[in-house]
Design an enzyme around this catalytic site. Structure first.
Site, short mmCIF file in Angstrom:
data_model
loop_
_atom_site.label_atom_id
_atom_site.label_comp_id
_atom_site.label_asym_id
_atom_site.label_seq_id
_atom_site.Cartn_x
_atom_site.Cartn_y
_atom_site.Cartn_z
N ASP A 102 -0.21 5.09 1.04
CA ASP A 102 -0.47 6.04 2.12
C ASP A 102 -0.29 5.35 3.48
OD1 ASP A 102 -1.22 8.31 0.51
OD2 ASP A 102 -3.07 7.24 0.04
N ASP A 113 0.87 -1.17 0.00
CA ASP A 113 0.00 0.00 0.00
C ASP A 113 0.92 1.23 0.00
OD1 ASP A 113 -2.37 1.57 0.31
OD2 ASP A 113 -1.90 1.75 2.45
#
Length: 306
Positions: free
Chosen positions: A33, A31
């Site tokens: 963020d 991922d």
């Protein structure tokens, strides 16, 4: 016990567990963020971690729910932070929305209304679709006067809702009207994340808040194409000749990243550098448990060198 709380079913990543994990997988899905960066600030040690994993022959792929940017724009952001990442290594929820429509033979004569930002618009256009809305409609206002009738484009066949910092009442009404009044109009959500690290300083409302507003107005649930939906994984598997059992999903959210990994048969590693805290992981009400957890991706470097 840690901080007076019971240990979670998953364990803190150790040197032996890190070596075992790396030996058991061919690819790491990250991922962005809260894992790679917070806002425009790179999280400490990310560059060294990516370099080590690549030297070990591991495939690196980035899977993000943040739809504000297209793959091209994300590749540019990676470069600005000192990381060389190609568009082919990036899978975004904005790209997933475009591919969902393409795979489902969305009629070329139909238009798409976007509650979101440039990333969605760019990916839809690259896929050959006619779309409008986005940031431009953030400048538009509605004045509720007697007998006011809201005009909308009756050729809109899909509404795509994602993260939108220009979200307003006009957009809710345009989306609501298209979904409610245009026969067969699709309601697509890039994701339902409630919050996200849009800046390095704090969390901000995520796409899920915009999706919830539109969903409430039409009393209908959307088709979700981002994590934890397995739709993104279908594209990833087509792009790389890999088995999900030989992948590890690394993320900071239990209900999207870790659940996405579990739904698709990947190994999972939670990092505490983003949204999820250790108390939240250890809470008795939490039913989503990764295979292991650690403070940040940089821990891999230290553990693998022990």
């Amino acid at each position: 016990m840690a901080n007076g709380l019971p240990d979670p079913p998953c364990g803190l990543l150790t040197a032996d567990a890190a070596r075992s994990l790396v030996d058991s997988v061919d690819a790491f899905l990250f991922d962005c963020d809260g894992v790679i960066w917070k806002g425009d600030k790179l999280i400490e040690g990310v560059g060294e971690t990516m370099e080590l994993l690549r030297k070990m022959g591991k495939k690196i792929v980035f899977v993000t729910n943040n739809s504000r940017k297209s793959r091209r724009q994300y590749s540019k952001k990676f470069r600005s932070l000192g990381l060389e990442v190609t568009e082919e290594e990036i899978f975004t929820s904005s790209f997933a929305a475009a591919m969902f429509l393409k795979l489902n033979n969305f009629p070329p004569e139909k238009k798409i209304y976007v509650v979101g930002e440039d990333g969605i618009l760019e990916e839809l256009k690259l896929a050959g679709f006619e779309c409008f809305g986005g940031s431009e409609d953030g400048k538009k206002n509605i004045i509720l006067e007697a007998d006011f009738y809201f005009e909308h484009d009756k050729s809109v066949g899909a509404v795509v809702v994602g993260l939108d910092q220009h979200f307003n009442y006009y957009k809710i009404q345009y989306a609501r009207t298209c979904i409610s009044e245009n026969p067969g109009c699709l309601f697509i959500a890039t994701n339902r994340d409630p919050t996200g690290h849009m800046t390095s300083a704090q969390e901000w409302p995520g796409a899920g808040t915009m999706v919830a507003a539109v969903s409430c107005s039409v009393q209908k649930e959307p088709i979700v194409v981002g994590k934890p939906s397995s739709f993104l994984m279908d594209f990833l598997l087509k792009s790389f000749n890999l088995e999900t059992s030989r992948m590890c999903m690394v993320g900071d959210r239990l209900d999207t990243d870790i659940l996405f990994g579990q739904n698709t048969g990947c190994k999972t590693l939670l990092v505490l550098s983003g949204c999820t805290t250790l108390p939240e992981l250890q809470d008795a009400s939490n039913s989503i448990h990764p295979d292991a957890y650690t403070n940040s991706v940089y821990d891999l470097v230290g553990l693998l060198q022990k």
